[in-house]
Design a protein around this motif. Structure first.
Motif, PDB file in Angstrom:
ATOM      1  N   THR A 146       0.812  -1.211   0.000  1.00  0.00           N
ATOM      2  CA  THR A 146       0.000   0.000   0.000  1.00  0.00           C
ATOM      3  C   THR A 146       0.848   1.264   0.000  1.00  0.00           C
ATOM      4  O   THR A 146       0.312   2.354  -0.147  1.00  0.00           O
ATOM      5  CB  THR A 146      -0.926   0.019   1.225  1.00  0.00           C
ATOM      6  OG1 THR A 146      -0.129  -0.021   2.407  1.00  0.00           O
ATOM      7  CG2 THR A 146      -1.870  -1.167   1.212  1.00  0.00           C
TER       8      THR A 146
ATOM      9  N   TYR B 278     -15.967  12.283   2.533  1.00  0.00           N
ATOM     10  CA  TYR B 278     -15.663  11.027   1.852  1.00  0.00           C
ATOM     11  C   TYR B 278     -14.338  11.127   1.096  1.00  0.00           C
ATOM     12  O   TYR B 278     -13.542  10.173   1.086  1.00  0.00           O
ATOM     13  CB  TYR B 278     -16.783  10.655   0.892  1.00  0.00           C
ATOM     14  CG  TYR B 278     -16.437   9.481  -0.002  1.00  0.00           C
ATOM     15  CD1 TYR B 278     -16.474   8.176   0.491  1.00  0.00           C
ATOM     16  CD2 TYR B 278     -16.043   9.686  -1.331  1.00  0.00           C
ATOM     17  CE1 TYR B 278     -16.132   7.105  -0.316  1.00  0.00           C
ATOM     18  CE2 TYR B 278     -15.703   8.618  -2.136  1.00  0.00           C
ATOM     19  CZ  TYR B 278     -15.749   7.327  -1.626  1.00  0.00           C
ATOM     20  OH  TYR B 278     -15.407   6.276  -2.427  1.00  0.00           O
TER      21      TYR B 278
ATOM     22  N   TRP C  38     -11.618  10.752   3.523  1.00  0.00           N
ATOM     23  CA  TRP C  38     -11.477   9.347   3.902  1.00  0.00           C
ATOM     24  C   TRP C  38     -10.819   8.543   2.792  1.00  0.00           C
ATOM     25  O   TRP C  38      -9.949   7.701   3.046  1.00  0.00           O
ATOM     26  CB  TRP C  38     -12.852   8.761   4.217  1.00  0.00           C
ATOM     27  CG  TRP C  38     -12.805   7.284   4.482  1.00  0.00           C
ATOM     28  CD1 TRP C  38     -12.499   6.659   5.658  1.00  0.00           C
ATOM     29  CD2 TRP C  38     -13.073   6.240   3.543  1.00  0.00           C
ATOM     30  NE1 TRP C  38     -12.550   5.301   5.509  1.00  0.00           N
ATOM     31  CE2 TRP C  38     -12.905   5.008   4.219  1.00  0.00           C
ATOM     32  CE3 TRP C  38     -13.451   6.226   2.202  1.00  0.00           C
ATOM     33  CZ2 TRP C  38     -13.096   3.784   3.593  1.00  0.00           C
ATOM     34  CZ3 TRP C  38     -13.641   4.998   1.578  1.00  0.00           C
ATOM     35  CH2 TRP C  38     -13.470   3.802   2.263  1.00  0.00           C
TER      36      TRP C  38
ATOM     37  N   ALA D  11      -7.512   6.354   3.289  1.00  0.00           N
ATOM     38  CA  ALA D  11      -7.894   4.943   3.390  1.00  0.00           C
ATOM     39  C   ALA D  11      -6.772   3.980   3.026  1.00  0.00           C
ATOM     40  O   ALA D  11      -6.623   2.941   3.692  1.00  0.00           O
ATOM     41  CB  ALA D  11      -9.126   4.674   2.527  1.00  0.00           C
TER      42      ALA D  11
ATOM     43  N   LEU E 153      -4.717   2.859   5.974  1.00  0.00           N
ATOM     44  CA  LEU E 153      -5.395   2.295   7.128  1.00  0.00           C
ATOM     45  C   LEU E 153      -5.428   0.776   7.046  1.00  0.00           C
ATOM     46  O   LEU E 153      -5.417   0.190   5.961  1.00  0.00           O
ATOM     47  CB  LEU E 153      -6.833   2.824   7.214  1.00  0.00           C
ATOM     48  CG  LEU E 153      -7.016   4.339   7.335  1.00  0.00           C
ATOM     49  CD1 LEU E 153      -8.496   4.685   7.331  1.00  0.00           C
ATOM     50  CD2 LEU E 153      -6.355   4.875   8.597  1.00  0.00           C
TER      51      LEU E 153
ATOM     52  N   SER F  30      -7.432  -2.817   7.518  1.00  0.00           N
ATOM     53  CA  SER F  30      -8.785  -3.167   7.077  1.00  0.00           C
ATOM     54  C   SER F  30      -9.805  -2.959   8.186  1.00  0.00           C
ATOM     55  O   SER F  30     -10.934  -2.535   7.938  1.00  0.00           O
ATOM     56  CB  SER F  30      -8.824  -4.625   6.599  1.00  0.00           C
ATOM     57  OG  SER F  30      -8.447  -5.500   7.646  1.00  0.00           O
TER      58      SER F  30
ATOM     59  N   GLU G 164      -9.619  -0.727  10.480  1.00  0.00           N
ATOM     60  CA  GLU G 164      -9.816   0.716  10.644  1.00  0.00           C
ATOM     61  C   GLU G 164     -10.723   1.274   9.559  1.00  0.00           C
ATOM     62  O   GLU G 164     -11.491   2.202   9.798  1.00  0.00           O
ATOM     63  CB  GLU G 164      -8.471   1.427  10.629  1.00  0.00           C
ATOM     64  CG  GLU G 164      -7.597   1.099  11.822  1.00  0.00           C
ATOM     65  CD  GLU G 164      -6.214   1.694  11.716  1.00  0.00           C
ATOM     66  OE1 GLU G 164      -5.573   1.924  12.767  1.00  0.00           O
ATOM     67  OE2 GLU G 164      -5.746   1.922  10.590  1.00  0.00           O
ATOM     68  N   LYS G 165     -10.624   0.709   8.357  1.00  0.00           N
ATOM     69  CA  LYS G 165     -11.482   1.164   7.265  1.00  0.00           C
ATOM     70  C   LYS G 165     -12.953   0.890   7.562  1.00  0.00           C
ATOM     71  O   LYS G 165     -13.830   1.645   7.142  1.00  0.00           O
ATOM     72  CB  LYS G 165     -11.077   0.483   5.962  1.00  0.00           C
ATOM     73  CG  LYS G 165      -9.687   0.843   5.466  1.00  0.00           C
ATOM     74  CD  LYS G 165      -9.352   0.085   4.196  1.00  0.00           C
ATOM     75  CE  LYS G 165      -7.931   0.386   3.736  1.00  0.00           C
ATOM     76  NZ  LYS G 165      -7.577  -0.368   2.511  1.00  0.00           N
ATOM     77  N   LYS G 166     -13.216  -0.173   8.291  1.00  0.00           N
ATOM     78  CA  LYS G 166     -14.602  -0.567   8.543  1.00  0.00           C
ATOM     79  C   LYS G 166     -15.320   0.417   9.451  1.00  0.00           C
ATOM     80  O   LYS G 166     -16.517   0.657   9.285  1.00  0.00           O
ATOM     81  CB  LYS G 166     -14.644  -1.972   9.158  1.00  0.00           C
ATOM     82  CG  LYS G 166     -14.219  -3.075   8.196  1.00  0.00           C
ATOM     83  CD  LYS G 166     -14.264  -4.437   8.864  1.00  0.00           C
ATOM     84  CE  LYS G 166     -13.831  -5.534   7.901  1.00  0.00           C
ATOM     85  NZ  LYS G 166     -13.835  -6.870   8.540  1.00  0.00           N
TER      86      LYS G 166
ATOM     87  N   ALA H 238     -14.093   3.659  10.026  1.00  0.00           N
ATOM     88  CA  ALA H 238     -13.814   5.044   9.657  1.00  0.00           C
ATOM     89  C   ALA H 238     -14.982   5.657   8.894  1.00  0.00           C
ATOM     90  O   ALA H 238     -15.419   6.777   9.187  1.00  0.00           O
ATOM     91  CB  ALA H 238     -12.532   5.118   8.831  1.00  0.00           C
ATOM     92  N   LEU H 239     -15.499   4.932   7.910  1.00  0.00           N
ATOM     93  CA  LEU H 239     -16.577   5.481   7.083  1.00  0.00           C
ATOM     94  C   LEU H 239     -17.858   5.741   7.884  1.00  0.00           C
ATOM     95  O   LEU H 239     -18.468   6.801   7.742  1.00  0.00           O
ATOM     96  CB  LEU H 239     -16.848   4.555   5.902  1.00  0.00           C
ATOM     97  CG  LEU H 239     -17.762   5.112   4.810  1.00  0.00           C
ATOM     98  CD1 LEU H 239     -17.205   6.418   4.260  1.00  0.00           C
ATOM     99  CD2 LEU H 239     -17.930   4.100   3.670  1.00  0.00           C
TER     100      LEU H 239
END
Length: 268
Positions: free
Chosen positions: A14, A100, A103, A107, A110, A112, A114-116, A118-119
């Motif tokens: 990443t 958005y 984010w 993203a 971050l 995985s 944390e992504k869940k 964050a949004l």
């Protein structure tokens, strides 16, 4: 004894070069500008700058004489103030889109798990900002101007300047929009282990005092607006504690947390 294979790093692959980060940031900023420009075009057609001015001026006009109007002292105020209001409303209208894009930019850096969360927090934060602004428009301004106009002598004609009025409204929108983010801040502090729920509970009394200090600094010098900001902040602090307790239970563990839990279980 066979060694347990290490878990694949969720962050692998990443990393991006610095120039690529700049290009990504440029693209996200352009998307924000496109969204704001579209909102400006739509709002310029309906309800139009005059309609927006009439809407935000409604709370103070309710407490002015029937024939009284807001005045424009500056030479260019009749042009720049409606344009300023149009831009302000456009930014507020596309606030979720701007959040958005923010984010989407962070993203890739971050995990995985944390992504869940964050949004949903971004969506919830945008909703709280709208609630704070609506609270100002439909409750605080009416009570504040009723309180202020009550002290106006009968021999004085209260005809505020539209430019100063818009600046005051913008500052209140910003203050309440940020103050209503208290639950988000509390939940993030608990989720990342900065503080725990017990410390937040023990800090409750200090936060009440802090809320009234902040309200006294950022709001006009009247009791109504100060109470209208401080009391919701205290209530939202409690909401944040409740949300943090639930959020901590439901949010998935990070990689380091799961590895720590696994090592503890293996030694037990």
């Amino acid at each position: 004894m066979s060694e347990k294979p290490s878990r694949e790093d969720e962050m692998a692959g990443t990393e991006q070069p610095f120039v690529q980060h700049l290009m990504e940031l440029r693209d996200r900023l352009l998307y924000c500008i496109y969204g704001i420009a579209l909102a400006v075009a739509v709002l310029a057609i309906w309800p139009g700058p005059n309609g927006l001015i009439d809407f935000i001026a409604h709370p103070i006009k309710m407490h002015m004489p029937p024939d009284a109007k807001l005045i424009a002292v500056g030479v260019f105020s009749p042009f720049f103030v409606p344009l300023k209001v149009l831009m302000m409303v456009a930014v507020l209208a596309v606030l979720p889109w701007i959040m958005y894009q923010l984010w989407a930019f962070v993203a890739p850096g971050l995990y995985s798990h944390e992504k869940k969360f964050a949004l949903p927090l971004i969506i919830f934060g945008s909703f709280l900002a709208y609630v704070g602004i609506a609270f100002v428009q439909f409750f605080v301004l009416d009570k504040m101007f009723a309180f202020i106009q009550g002290f106006t002598p009968e021999s004085v004609a209260a005809t505020p300047d539209i430019a100063s009025y818009v600046e005051a409204i913008l500052s209140l929108y910003l203050a309440f929009g940020l103050a209503f983010q208290v639950p988000i801040v509390v939940m993030l502090l608990v989720r990342f282990g900065v503080v725990d729920i017990d410390k937040l509970k023990s800090f409750r009394g200090y936060f009440i005092v802090l809320s009234f200090v902040i309200a006294a600094v950022v709001t006009p010098p009247d009791v109504i607006s100060q109470l209208a900001l401080a009391i919701p902040m205290c209530v939202l602090y409690e909401v944040g504690i409740i949300g943090a307790r639930w959020f901590k239970k439901t949010a998935p563990l990070s990689e380091s947390e799961e590895e720590g839990k696994t090592s503890v279980d293996s030694h037990s």
